[in-house]
Design a protein around this motif. Structure first.
Motif, mmCIF file in Angstrom:
data_model
loop_
_atom_site.group_PDB
_atom_site.id
_atom_site.type_symbol
_atom_site.label_atom_id
_atom_site.label_comp_id
_atom_site.label_asym_id
_atom_site.label_seq_id
_atom_site.Cartn_x
_atom_site.Cartn_y
_atom_site.Cartn_z
ATOM 1 N N LEU A 139 64.663 105.948 -13.895
ATOM 2 C CA LEU A 139 63.595 106.639 -15.156
ATOM 3 C C LEU A 139 64.889 106.306 -16.382
ATOM 4 O O LEU A 139 64.316 105.794 -17.251
ATOM 5 C CB LEU A 139 63.809 107.331 -15.137
ATOM 6 C CG LEU A 139 62.920 108.411 -15.951
ATOM 7 C CD1 LEU A 139 61.340 108.084 -16.088
ATOM 8 C CD2 LEU A 139 62.801 110.298 -15.895
ATOM 9 N N THR A 140 65.890 106.086 -16.085
ATOM 10 C CA THR A 140 67.085 106.294 -17.255
ATOM 11 C C THR A 140 67.341 104.884 -17.706
ATOM 12 O O THR A 140 67.521 104.847 -18.665
ATOM 13 C CB THR A 140 68.722 106.365 -16.256
ATOM 14 O OG1 THR A 140 68.702 108.109 -15.546
ATOM 15 C CG2 THR A 140 70.165 105.915 -17.091
ATOM 16 N N VAL A 141 66.717 103.435 -15.784
ATOM 17 C CA VAL A 141 67.567 102.462 -16.893
ATOM 18 C C VAL A 141 65.841 101.967 -17.718
ATOM 19 O O VAL A 141 66.039 101.638 -18.637
ATOM 20 C CB VAL A 141 66.777 101.221 -15.388
ATOM 21 C CG1 VAL A 141 66.713 100.181 -15.982
ATOM 22 C CG2 VAL A 141 68.357 101.709 -14.714
ATOM 23 N N MET A 142 65.031 102.758 -17.477
ATOM 24 C CA MET A 142 63.917 102.747 -18.198
ATOM 25 C C MET A 142 63.878 102.840 -19.558
ATOM 26 O O MET A 142 63.302 102.296 -21.000
ATOM 27 C CB MET A 142 61.936 103.323 -17.736
ATOM 28 C CG MET A 142 61.957 102.579 -16.845
ATOM 29 S SD MET A 142 60.518 104.022 -15.330
ATOM 30 C CE MET A 142 59.101 103.903 -16.962
ATOM 31 N N VAL A 143 64.205 104.007 -19.654
ATOM 32 C CA VAL A 143 64.629 104.561 -21.356
ATOM 33 C C VAL A 143 66.226 103.474 -21.382
ATOM 34 O O VAL A 143 66.133 103.275 -23.212
ATOM 35 C CB VAL A 143 65.322 106.143 -21.116
ATOM 36 C CG1 VAL A 143 65.778 106.594 -22.436
ATOM 37 C CG2 VAL A 143 64.660 107.038 -20.399
ATOM 38 N N LEU A 183 63.779 113.214 -20.812
ATOM 39 C CA LEU A 183 63.027 112.249 -20.357
ATOM 40 C C LEU A 183 62.833 112.707 -18.579
ATOM 41 O O LEU A 183 61.999 113.221 -18.120
ATOM 42 C CB LEU A 183 62.727 111.344 -20.300
ATOM 43 C CG LEU A 183 61.859 111.060 -21.096
ATOM 44 C CD1 LEU A 183 62.390 109.728 -22.037
ATOM 45 C CD2 LEU A 183 60.142 110.874 -21.290
ATOM 46 N N ARG A 184 64.100 112.695 -17.989
ATOM 47 C CA ARG A 184 64.414 113.924 -17.204
ATOM 48 C C ARG A 184 64.186 115.313 -16.623
ATOM 49 O O ARG A 184 63.138 115.086 -15.796
ATOM 50 C CB ARG A 184 65.777 113.400 -16.410
ATOM 51 C CG ARG A 184 66.880 112.341 -16.233
ATOM 52 C CD ARG A 184 67.990 112.359 -15.719
ATOM 53 N NE ARG A 184 68.917 111.070 -14.695
ATOM 54 C CZ ARG A 184 68.839 111.062 -14.669
ATOM 55 N NH1 ARG A 184 69.850 111.887 -13.881
ATOM 56 N NH2 ARG A 184 69.984 109.974 -14.790
ATOM 57 N N THR A 237 59.657 112.769 -10.665
ATOM 58 C CA THR A 237 61.156 113.159 -9.312
ATOM 59 C C THR A 237 60.740 113.872 -8.340
ATOM 60 O O THR A 237 60.233 115.384 -8.782
ATOM 61 C CB THR A 237 62.583 113.328 -10.326
ATOM 62 O OG1 THR A 237 62.346 113.890 -11.364
ATOM 63 C CG2 THR A 237 61.851 110.987 -11.370
ATOM 64 N N SER A 238 61.849 113.660 -7.194
ATOM 65 C CA SER A 238 61.895 115.186 -5.961
ATOM 66 C C SER A 238 63.219 114.828 -5.468
ATOM 67 O O SER A 238 63.879 113.410 -6.160
ATOM 68 C CB SER A 238 60.645 114.665 -4.680
ATOM 69 O OG SER A 238 61.361 115.245 -4.318
ATOM 70 N N SER A 239 63.915 115.440 -5.319
ATOM 71 C CA SER A 239 64.948 115.491 -4.686
ATOM 72 C C SER A 239 65.194 115.111 -3.076
ATOM 73 O O SER A 239 66.196 114.471 -2.509
ATOM 74 C CB SER A 239 66.137 117.008 -4.414
ATOM 75 O OG SER A 239 64.892 118.327 -4.162
ATOM 76 N N ILE A 240 63.830 115.062 -2.661
ATOM 77 C CA ILE A 240 63.919 114.430 -1.374
ATOM 78 C C ILE A 240 63.194 112.902 -1.267
ATOM 79 O O ILE A 240 62.019 112.578 -2.759
ATOM 80 C CB ILE A 240 62.649 114.848 -0.792
ATOM 81 C CG1 ILE A 240 62.740 116.513 -0.587
ATOM 82 C CG2 ILE A 240 62.558 114.390 0.531
ATOM 83 C CD1 ILE A 240 61.210 117.048 -0.101
#
Ligand code: GTP
Ligand code: MG
Length: 555
Positions: free
Chosen positions: A361-365, A338-339, A348-351
């Motif tokens: 996103l991880t907490v959503m999973v 998912l990432r 998502t972005s590095s900025i």
């Protein structure tokens, strides 16, 4: 079709293999539950730090005899483990059996004299090895191929995914190809240890801990290195030392707030890294951020580093994620995919900006996996109820208690496949009432949103805070649209591998192609406009998935 390792071990298979075995809980074998006892986060951190303190980093001549190199270093004591890697030159990471060997090596090392420039004589554990005699150049090549530490290319990834046997295999393949390798983990701890040596010039008992994705089990090759400068260890050592009638205190400077103290400390350490830190370049002091930090590149390891202090809750969050990632082998595979999916579609972005972070996103999973029936992951409250006295942890008034020994947590009875979970994830969040509800992994259920931020994900340890406060309505909408579209693609797709030699993307690959898998779908499907596809998806969800519609409190 074996992937080229992203971080190639150039030699010494024997010693590294032995070491990897002892740490294999960190480099999980996807798809197979590891029955061996799993180490606590704090144990892993302490062991790895101790290992790193016995380790040196050496920039080597490009052609060097490994045998002679090891013989030369062994004068200072036995070597436990070593490996070479390439990153703007050849480097060796050498772990001695004893710490004393490093002093012996340092005593024999001299500071270079330069003709045109002056040197700062800071003696670190980062060395430069030069050949005295050309005869030390190898006749037998050390390595036939050099490699970088970067992850496999997208082309390689798509090749690997296309050759997988099933969608579950695809998700596990992606995890295997991108998870941090044993050597990369060692290099991360070594880099922290080298920075710790610099900070220790001011704070002799400080510790620099890695946190975030380097240690939370969700790190992918190439991810940044988050560092926490821990000065409280000093305070802990001092407690109860005073006996008798008197209490001795240090004379200290006072500043108006903890934040100002943090800024002052990071400012000085930042200067120190900039002026004295071998290999530390591009030092930026970002002291006015919500969480002040010093950002720099560690050239030799290639890591982009963020150094913070007074950020203990983030370290505890990393431990919580480590526990969730270690409890069930499906968790990491799903989070990695998912990432990737989010990154592929520029969600998502590095900025930093108005988009969702990997952390959110991880907490959503995790939340989604708590909502399965039966749940795949326990709620944070249930992890707290399993805690005993030694697990108690309160940080700046926030209760961060949860069980640290993950072997005491009962495994889930849920046997759903990764393919199903991925599809259900997209359906779940494609239909989640983001306008009404907040995501809460402490209780594992939706709660009424306390404010009007588009996406509300309760901070697990500071309930009044929203970890996704930065996310704008349009970014949330993009996430929802893509989730619906991905669910739709998975429903339409023939998810089975077309034929081993076929070049047609299938399964997970279709979801990772930016601008939607529709580009690769058969022509008749491609023609359907997005709005129509979304409509048909919604209808099909309504028709086919009674469980998900009751679970998701659909819009
Ligand atoms: P990468 O994108 O791979 O770097 O993931 P990461 O988990 O390392 O994220 P990041 O480098 O942005 O942040 C490092 C750690 O800081 C996270 O793992 C969290 O523990 C913590 N963190 C990041 N963002 C937040 C936030 O908004 N709130 C809180 N409480 N913690 C955060
Ligand atoms: Mg990070």
């Amino acid at each position: 079709q074996v992937p080229r390792p992203a971080f190639r071990l150039l030699s010494c298979p024997g010693t590294v293999a032995a070491d990897v075995r002892s740490e294999e809980h960190l480099v999980a074998k996807p798809g197979s539950e590891d029955k061996a006892p799993k180490k606590r986060f704090s144990e892993v951190q302490k062991e790895r730090r101790e290992q790193a303190q016995r380790t040196v980093l050496i920039h080597c001549p490009s052609k060097i005899s490994e045998k002679k190199f090891l013989k030369y270093l062994s004068q200072h004591g036995p070597i436990n483990n070593h490996f070479f890697y390439e990153s703007f030159g050849l480097y060796a990471v050498v772990e001695f059996c004893q710490k004393d060997s490093i002093n012996s090596l340092k005593n024999e090392t001299h500071t270079p004299c330069l003709d045109t420039e002056a040197v700062i004589p800071f003696k670190s554990r980062f060395f430069n090895l030069k050949l005295k005699h050309q005869s030390n150049r190898i006749s037998e090549p050390l390595c036939t191929q050099s490699s970088s530490q970067s992850p496999p290319s997208s082309k390689k990834l798509f090749e690997l995914l296309n050759y997988a046997e099933s969608m579950d295999d695809q998700l596990n393949t992606l995890l295997k190809a991108f998870q941090l390798t044993e050597e990369n983990i060692k290099l991360r701890y070594l880099t922290c240890s080298l920075i710790e040596d610099i900070a220790a010039a001011y704070f002799p008992s400080c510790v620099v801990w890695p946190f975030g994705s380097s240690v939370n089990s969700f790190g992918k090759l190439g991810c940044d290195l988050d560092m926490f400068l821990d000065l409280d260890e000093i305070e802990k050592c001092d407690v109860h030392k005073n006996v008798g009638n008197f209490l001795m205190e240090f004379q200290v400077k006072n500043v108006p707030s903890g934040r100002i103290a943090t800024q002052k400390i990071l400012s000085v350490i930042g200067e120190c890294l900039d002026h004295f830190g071998p290999g530390c370049v591009g030092v930026q002091k970002i002291l006015n951020a919500r969480c002040p930090l010093v950002r720099f590149s560690h050239q030799a390891s290639g890591f982009q580093c963020d150094l913070t202090t007074n950020n203990r809750i983030a370290l505890k969050s990393s431990e919580l994620l480590y526990i969730y990632g270690s409890l069930d082998s499906r968790v990491r595979a799903l989070v990695f995919s998912l990432r990737f999916w989010a990154r592929a579609h520029s969600l998502t972005s590095s900025i930093p900006g108005a988009w969702i972070t990997n952390f959110s996103l991880t907490v959503m999973v995790i939340f989604f996996l708590q909502r399965r029936s039966p749940p795949i992951l326990p709620t944070l409250d249930s992890l707290k109820s399993l805690a005993d006295a030694e697990d108690r942890c309160v940080i700046e008034g926030s209760n961060c208690t949860f069980i640290q020994d993950l072997n005491k947590i009962k495994p889930s009875g849920n046997t759903e496949t990764l393919e199903l979970l991925l599809k259900e994830f997209f359906e779940y969040f494609g239909n989640f009432s983001f306008n009404k509800n907040s995501i809460n992994i402490r209780q594992g259920k939706e709660q009424n949103k306390p404010d009007s931020s588009p996406l509300h994900i309760q901070n697990p340890f500071e309930p009044s805070l929203n970890i996704s406060k930065n996310v704008s309505q349009s970014q949330l909408q993009k996430l929802v649209d893509l989730a619906r579209e991905s669910a739709w693609i998975l429903q339409q797709e023939d998810r089975h591998q077309p034929s081993p030699s076929s070049k047609r993307p299938w399964g997970l690959t279709t979801l990772l192609i930016p601008t939607a898998g529709s580009k690769f779908l058969p022509k008749k499907k491609r023609k359907k406009p997005v709005s129509e596809r979304v409509k048909s998806l919604l209808e099909s969800i309504k028709d086919n998935s009674p469980e998900s519609s009751t679970n998701t409190d659909g819009k």
